[in-house]
Motif scaffolding. Structure first.
Motif, PDB file in Angstrom:
ATOM      1  N   PRO A  94      -2.026 -27.336  12.527  1.00 43.43           N
ATOM      2  CA  PRO A  94      -2.657 -26.024  12.372  1.00 43.43           C
ATOM      3  C   PRO A  94      -2.900 -25.366  13.716  1.00 43.43           C
ATOM      4  N   PRO A  95      -2.960 -24.044  13.776  1.00 41.52           N
ATOM      5  CA  PRO A  95      -3.231 -23.339  15.039  1.00 41.52           C
ATOM      6  C   PRO A  95      -4.545 -23.810  15.650  1.00 41.52           C
ATOM      7  N   GLY A  96      -4.564 -23.967  16.968  1.00 40.44           N
ATOM      8  CA  GLY A  96      -5.774 -24.395  17.654  1.00 40.44           C
ATOM      9  C   GLY A  96      -5.842 -25.883  17.883  1.00 40.44           C
ATOM     10  N   TYR A  97      -4.830 -26.630  17.410  1.00 43.74           N
ATOM     11  CA  TYR A  97      -4.825 -28.080  17.588  1.00 43.74           C
ATOM     12  C   TYR A  97      -3.494 -28.521  18.193  1.00 43.74           C
ATOM     13  N   GLN A  98      -3.526 -29.624  18.868  1.00 48.45           N
ATOM     14  CA  GLN A  98      -2.298 -30.178  19.429  1.00 48.45           C
ATOM     15  C   GLN A  98      -2.269 -31.668  19.121  1.00 48.45           C
ATOM     16  N   LEU A  99      -1.088 -32.236  19.143  1.00 48.48           N
ATOM     17  CA  LEU A  99      -0.931 -33.649  18.848  1.00 48.48           C
ATOM     18  C   LEU A  99      -1.607 -34.485  19.916  1.00 48.48           C
ATOM     19  N   ARG A 100      -2.425 -35.419  19.489  1.00 41.82           N
ATOM     20  CA  ARG A 100      -3.133 -36.272  20.436  1.00 41.82           C
ATOM     21  C   ARG A 100      -2.191 -37.326  20.996  1.00 41.82           C
ATOM     22  N   GLY A 101      -2.220 -37.495  22.303  1.00 39.71           N
ATOM     23  CA  GLY A 101      -1.460 -38.554  22.946  1.00 39.71           C
ATOM     24  C   GLY A 101       0.017 -38.293  23.064  1.00 39.71           C
ATOM     25  N   LYS A 102       0.486 -37.124  22.672  1.00 38.01           N
ATOM     26  CA  LYS A 102       1.925 -36.867  22.708  1.00 38.01           C
ATOM     27  C   LYS A 102       2.441 -36.811  24.140  1.00 38.01           C
ATOM     28  N   GLU A 103       1.696 -36.136  25.024  1.00 42.61           N
ATOM     29  CA  GLU A 103       2.153 -35.987  26.393  1.00 42.61           C
ATOM     30  C   GLU A 103       1.908 -37.247  27.199  1.00 42.61           C
ATOM     31  N   SER A 104       0.819 -37.960  26.907  1.00 44.33           N
ATOM     32  CA  SER A 104       0.482 -39.137  27.708  1.00 44.33           C
ATOM     33  C   SER A 104       1.444 -40.279  27.473  1.00 44.33           C
ATOM     34  N   SER A 105       2.039 -40.333  26.266  1.00 46.98           N
ATOM     35  CA  SER A 105       2.932 -41.438  25.979  1.00 46.98           C
ATOM     36  C   SER A 105       4.317 -41.230  26.556  1.00 46.98           C
ATOM     37  N   VAL A 106       4.658 -39.992  26.907  1.00 42.28           N
ATOM     38  CA  VAL A 106       5.983 -39.696  27.424  1.00 42.28           C
ATOM     39  C   VAL A 106       6.062 -40.168  28.866  1.00 42.28           C
ATOM     40  N   GLY A 107       7.127 -40.856  29.222  1.00 38.69           N
ATOM     41  CA  GLY A 107       7.352 -41.289  30.592  1.00 38.69           C
ATOM     42  C   GLY A 107       6.775 -42.646  30.918  1.00 38.69           C
ATOM     43  N   LYS A 108       5.909 -43.185  30.065  1.00 35.32           N
ATOM     44  CA  LYS A 108       5.314 -44.483  30.354  1.00 35.32           C
ATOM     45  C   LYS A 108       6.161 -45.634  29.830  1.00 35.32           C
ATOM     46  N   LYS A 109       7.080 -45.354  28.926  1.00 32.06           N
ATOM     47  CA  LYS A 109       7.908 -46.399  28.361  1.00 32.06           C
ATOM     48  C   LYS A 109       9.072 -46.680  29.302  1.00 32.06           C
ATOM     49  N   ALA A 110       9.071 -47.861  29.911  1.00 34.60           N
ATOM     50  CA  ALA A 110      10.161 -48.241  30.808  1.00 34.60           C
ATOM     51  C   ALA A 110      11.344 -48.725  29.986  1.00 34.60           C
ATOM     52  N   HIS A 111      12.543 -48.442  30.462  1.00 38.16           N
ATOM     53  CA  HIS A 111      13.747 -48.825  29.741  1.00 38.16           C
ATOM     54  C   HIS A 111      14.413 -49.992  30.452  1.00 38.16           C
ATOM     55  N   LEU A 112      15.205 -50.743  29.701  1.00 36.15           N
ATOM     56  CA  LEU A 112      15.917 -51.884  30.258  1.00 36.15           C
ATOM     57  C   LEU A 112      17.086 -51.406  31.109  1.00 36.15           C
ATOM     58  N   CYS A 113      17.389 -52.179  32.138  1.00 34.61           N
ATOM     59  CA  CYS A 113      18.458 -51.813  33.052  1.00 34.61           C
ATOM     60  C   CYS A 113      19.821 -52.004  32.399  1.00 34.61           C
ATOM     61  N   ASP A 114      20.761 -51.198  32.847  1.00 38.77           N
ATOM     62  CA  ASP A 114      22.147 -51.348  32.421  1.00 38.77           C
ATOM     63  C   ASP A 114      22.774 -52.511  33.178  1.00 38.77           C
ATOM     64  N   ASP A 115      23.586 -53.316  32.482  1.00 39.42           N
ATOM     65  CA  ASP A 115      24.194 -54.490  33.111  1.00 39.42           C
ATOM     66  C   ASP A 115      25.334 -54.136  34.053  1.00 39.42           C
ATOM     67  N   ASN A 116      25.969 -53.003  33.840  1.00 39.94           N
ATOM     68  CA  ASN A 116      27.194 -52.686  34.583  1.00 39.94           C
ATOM     69  C   ASN A 116      27.009 -52.677  36.104  1.00 39.94           C
ATOM     70  N   PRO A 117      25.950 -52.040  36.653  1.00 36.50           N
ATOM     71  CA  PRO A 117      25.791 -52.078  38.117  1.00 36.50           C
ATOM     72  C   PRO A 117      25.634 -53.500  38.657  1.00 36.50           C
ATOM     73  N   LEU A 118      24.931 -54.368  37.923  1.00 35.52           N
ATOM     74  CA  LEU A 118      24.765 -55.747  38.369  1.00 35.52           C
ATOM     75  C   LEU A 118      26.088 -56.493  38.344  1.00 35.52           C
ATOM     76  N   VAL A 119      26.856 -56.300  37.265  1.00 33.82           N
ATOM     77  CA  VAL A 119      28.138 -56.985  37.138  1.00 33.82           C
ATOM     78  C   VAL A 119      29.087 -56.558  38.250  1.00 33.82           C
ATOM     79  N   MET A 120      29.145 -55.267  38.526  1.00 36.18           N
ATOM     80  CA  MET A 120      30.062 -54.760  39.543  1.00 36.18           C
ATOM     81  C   MET A 120      29.727 -55.298  40.926  1.00 36.18           C
TER      82      MET A 120
END
Length: 315
Positions: free
Chosen positions: A97-123
């Motif tokens: 509804p107008p006047g409200y925003q999703l709680r925690g939507k912005e704080s959760s973005v960017g904090k999730k680290a991703h696993l590395c790609d194997d290709n650079p290590l293999v090369m």
């Protein structure tokens, strides 16, 4: 019915200037509350764009029922929850509804680290032909031991850069090989253990002649990737015992023990399974050829004495 059709243009004129989010909620809201702002009915402020000196937009305080809901469902706030009594019309669009925003939507973005790609290590590992833990030990058999450290350092620097913004999984075999290679560099190139570094350099003249023997000592294909720890550790100790036996026959027991000890330390760091080195050394049938290689002058004297003795008997 005719009156309803006549009022339709008036309704459209009222809805036309509204923002899409307000238009979604307006008919139901207007039917119950008229033109009263939605947020004022809950005692909260309407979200406004942040000013030049402000970093965050205004966020409504949690009500009593909302607090109890978040306690009962602690994970909901991170995925975005509308005020109590409302439900997201389109979860992909996440419209509240107008006047409200999703709680925690912005704080959760960017904090999730991703696993590395194997290709650079293999090369990078492929530059040194490091495809197994044994191939790290095989670097000792290079013709120029100290000169190879520059390329090893460059490989590890590229691996470090490629994995700086991601996470290497603990069971990543290429990440483990990189750890084993890093240990090799610290011992052989950087000289963290000065005594071992000096002994490896001293034994290198003989160890470099063992290249073919060390390749023959390598375990079965992909043995270190198996999940059965018992079989992996058995193959691990078989490789170490083979190193010891082959090197003892050519370079002597001291060099054999040094090679076995270093191979065990470096290979353990390059494996997923944690294996213990067998303390019992294999029996070497005849380690005396190492003596004849190390002391050719003494061996020549013995041969000369033997010929002299034979000539003396023939007289």
């Amino acid at each position: 019915m005719l009156i309803a059709w006549q009022l339709l243009p008036l309704v459209l004129l009222v809805l036309a200037p509204l923002q899409p989010t307000r238009a979604i909620w307006f008919p139901w809201y207007f039917h119950r509350y008229g033109f009263e702002p939605h947020s004022s009915r809950h005692g909260a402020a309407i979200n406004v764009p942040p000013s030049a000196g402000s970093d965050k937009a205004a966020t409504p305080p949690a009500t009593g029922s909302e607090t109890s809901t978040s306690k009962a469902n602690p994970g909901k706030g991170e995925s975005g929850v509308c005020p109590p009594g409302y439900q997201l019309r389109d979860k992909s669009a996440a419209t509240c509804p107008p006047g409200y925003q999703l709680r925690g939507k912005e704080s959760s973005v960017g904090k999730k680290a991703h696993l590395c790609d194997d290709n650079p290590l293999v090369m990078q590992l492929a530059r040194l032909y490091v495809i197994s833990p044994e191939r790290i030990v095989l670097l000792l058999a290079q013709p120029m031991l100290v000169e190879s450290c520059e390329e090893i350092s460059d490989v590890l620097d590229h691996i470090s850069s490629a994995t700086s913004n991601c996470i290497v999984a603990e069971d990543n075999i290429y990440g483990k090989l990189a750890e084993g290679l890093s240990y090799y560099k610290s011992e052989v190139c950087d000289g963290v253990n000065r005594k071992r570094q000096a002994r490896l350099n001293e034994a290198h003249n003989c160890l470099k002649e063992l290249r073919n023997d060390m390749i023959e000592c390598e375990g079965p294909a992909d043995w270190y990737e198996k999940r059965n720890a018992t079989k992996v550790c058995r193959a691990f100790n078989d490789v170490l015992d083979c190193y010891y036996t082959r090197s003892a026959m050519l370079c002597g027991l001291d060099a054999a023990w040094l090679l076995r000890s270093f191979a065990g330390d470096s290979m353990k760091r390059a494996m997923i399974n944690n294996c213990e080195v067998n303390k019992r050394l294999p029996r070497v049938a005849d380690a005396m050829p190492a003596f004849s290689v190390a002391c050719p002058a003494t061996n020549s004297i013995n041969i000369l004495l033997a010929f002299t003795f034979i000539i003396f008997l023939s007289l």
